[in-house]
Motif scaffolding. Structure first.
Motif: not given
Length: 63
Positions: A41-48
């Motif tokens: 989820r955090l990677r998706h939120h950061l666009g990473a």
């Protein structure tokens, strides 16, 4: 939590899950999955992306 902290906690959970599983403890892999979901989820939120683009390239392909 930042991404590095989540990655650290995930690795700790993986190491603990690979150890002995005492009766009545429940599945230790639940915690591993919990951290994996939060990391995704955090990677998706950061666009990473999970892995750099060069990880998908065949060995020896430098184009």
């Amino acid at each position: 939590m930042d991404l590095n902290h989540l990655l650290f906690q995930h690795q700790v959970a993986v190491l603990r899950a690979s150890g002995s599983n005492e009766a009545g403890c429940g599945s230790r892999f639940d915690l591993v999955r919990h951290y994996q979901v939060r990391i995704d989820r955090l990677r998706h939120h950061l666009g990473a992306s999970a892995y750099p683009e060069w990880c998908g390239m065949p060995v020896g392909d430098m184009s």
